[in-house]
Write a protein that holds these residues in place. Sequence first.
Motif, PDB file in Angstrom:
ATOM      1  N   LEU A 456     -27.078  -2.600 -14.771  1.00 43.22           N
ATOM      2  CA  LEU A 456     -28.051  -2.425 -15.854  1.00 43.22           C
ATOM      3  C   LEU A 456     -29.462  -2.751 -15.381  1.00 43.22           C
ATOM      4  O   LEU A 456     -30.424  -2.091 -15.807  1.00 43.22           O
ATOM      5  N   ARG A 457     -29.591  -3.733 -14.513  1.00 41.58           N
ATOM      6  CA  ARG A 457     -30.928  -4.047 -13.979  1.00 41.58           C
ATOM      7  C   ARG A 457     -31.453  -2.894 -13.120  1.00 41.58           C
ATOM      8  O   ARG A 457     -32.639  -2.546 -13.189  1.00 41.58           O
ATOM      9  N   ASP A 458     -30.574  -2.311 -12.302  1.00 39.56           N
ATOM     10  CA  ASP A 458     -30.997  -1.161 -11.499  1.00 39.56           C
ATOM     11  C   ASP A 458     -31.407   0.011 -12.389  1.00 39.56           C
ATOM     12  O   ASP A 458     -32.389   0.716 -12.101  1.00 39.56           O
ATOM     13  N   MET A 459     -30.691   0.211 -13.485  1.00 40.82           N
ATOM     14  CA  MET A 459     -31.019   1.311 -14.396  1.00 40.82           C
ATOM     15  C   MET A 459     -32.361   1.064 -15.070  1.00 40.82           C
ATOM     16  O   MET A 459     -33.119   2.019 -15.331  1.00 40.82           O
ATOM     17  N   ALA A 460     -32.697  -0.188 -15.370  1.00 41.99           N
ATOM     18  CA  ALA A 460     -34.002  -0.493 -15.965  1.00 41.99           C
ATOM     19  C   ALA A 460     -35.119  -0.167 -14.981  1.00 41.99           C
ATOM     20  O   ALA A 460     -36.165   0.374 -15.370  1.00 41.99           O
TER      21      ALA A 460
END
Length: 548
Positions: A456-460
Amino acid sequence: MPARRGPPARRPRRPPPRPAAARGGRAEAAWREFAASFVRAGMVPPAEAGLTAVEAAEGAAVLLLAPQQALTFTGKCRLTCLYGAVRVLGFAIASHQPGQQLFSPPTHCALALEALPAEAQPVADLRQLRAAARAAMRAHRVRRQARLKVMARFSPQCAVVLLEHLDTPVTRFLLSHPPLSRLFEPQKKEEPNFAPEDAVLASVGIVKCSPERGLLVSESMFSALEELVQACCAEDEGVPVIMVCGPKSVGKSTFNRYLINLLLNHLPSVEYLECDIGQTEFTPPGCVSLTNVTEPFLGPPFTHQRMPRKMVFYGQSSCEQDSERYVDVVKYVFNSYKKEVPLVINTMGWVKGDGLLLLTDIIRLLSPSHVVQMDVYDWKAMAPLTPEHVHLAPGLYTKGKQQPKCKQMDASGAEDWKPPEGEKDASAPEYKLLYVHPEFPRAGVAGEARVHSSVLRDMAILGYLGQLQPPDIGSVLPLHSLVPYQVPFNAVALRVIHTDVAPTNIMYAVNASWVGLCRIPDEVRSQTDGPVLLTQTPVCDCLGFARI
C-alpha cells in the motif's frame, strides 16, 4: 488463551430520539439526515436483487435503485446522479451536484451505492418528477431505448444515476506496472450466475460483489458517527478536535473517510491531521501533514494524493527509532491548525509498549475534545483511554499527574473525570471517549489484511508520481522521459535521515533515491560549489518529493 468470542447479537434499533442539542441550524439538519436515512446499524446494505441497469451509450450505463436499495461493487467509474440522491461512503450525491470519481479496488473495502429515501410527493407532482428524470437523461445523451426501460420501473422515491467508464492519468500510470495491471479487477468471480445487468456494469468497468465486502456499520460505529456529526454541526459550541485511535487493521482509515464524508454533507471543509506515518491518506508514506479537505474522497489513498496545507517529511514508516523527533514534527504541524473548522486526527496502530506511552503523549499534546477508541470485542489490544488514565499514566516523554480525583458520571454513563471542587488542574484532559467495535471480517488481525502495508505504501508513491502524467495523452510516459527540474548544487542542502553517512559517500546515498524537497532558512548557504551537508535533521516544511 481463552477462546475469542464474537460480537454480541445485533438488536434492531429505531431512529434515535431528537437530541436536546439539535435545536436548529446545522445540528438539526444533521440529525434529520440521520433519522431520515436510518438503516439498522450493524446490518449489511440492502440486497441488490432486482437492479435495473441498462446501457446508456458506449462505456456508460444508467442504474435505477429503489429506495434504500444498494449496489456493492469493485472497479472504478464516474458517477453522476440524474434523479433523487445516493450515498457513497457517507457522502450524499444529489442530482444538482457534480459527478464523482469512484475507486473500489479489491485491495480495500468495497464501495456501495445506496439510494437515499425521498420525501413523499403529492400525486399532482408525479408527472413533473417523471418529466424531470426524462429531461436529465436526455441532457446526458442517454439512448431512447434506455430511457424507456428506466421509466418503466420509475417511482418518485427511486434514484437514477449515470455510470461512466473512468480513465485517469493516475490509474493509467498505476495499471502500467505489471504487478498492478489487474488492480481494479475482482480477485475471483463471486456469483456463478451472470445476469444481463452484470454485463452492462462490466462495460462501465465495475463488477457487482457481495454486500459483505462493503462497509459494515456496527451499532457502536453508528452511535459514534451520529454524536460526532452533531458535535461538529452545533453552532453554539467550540470546534471539535476528534482523535481516532486503535491497533492496526481495525478500520481507522475507513472510519475517518466515512466521518469526513458525512461532515462534508453539512460543512464546507474539514481539517485532517495525519499522524500515521506508515499509512498516510493524502501524501506518500513517511509524512506528518495537515490537509484542508473540501471534497469527498471515495477511494483508497493512492487515488487522491494531494498537496497538504502543512507537511513535514519524517522519512520512515515507523517512529520507533526516533520517537522524540516524531513528537516534535507532530507539534510543528499541529501548530498550523487555526481552530476554525473541525479537525480529525489519525494516529498510528502502534498501541503496545512504548507505542501506548507515545499515544498518551500525543493526546496530552493535541488536547482533543473527542477520542474515538477502536478495538474488537474481547480482543483488547490497548487499555481504555479514559481521561483519568491519560491524566495519571506516564507517557514516553511526559509524566502522569498523581493527584486525587473525583469521579463523576454523565447522563450517558461515560466517565467524566474532574478535579475536586475548589481545585483546578490545567493539565487534566477533558474529552469525550467514544468506543467503536468494528464487526467486519478480520478486524484487528493485522496479519490477515487484504494487502501488505508495504504494498500500500508503494501504491501511494505511484499514485503521487502518476500526477506527473500529462492529462491529455492516452498513453503512459515513462518517468525518465519527463523534463526534470535542475538547480545548482550550491543551492541544495542534503541530509540522510535516521542514519549517519560519511560526507564522501553522501552522493552515492542520494543517487536514485526518493527524497523530500524541503525548505530551510535562507541563512544556510554553501561556501563551495557543492551542496550543504547538514549535520542534523531540521523540522521544516516539505514541498513535495522527487527522485534524484
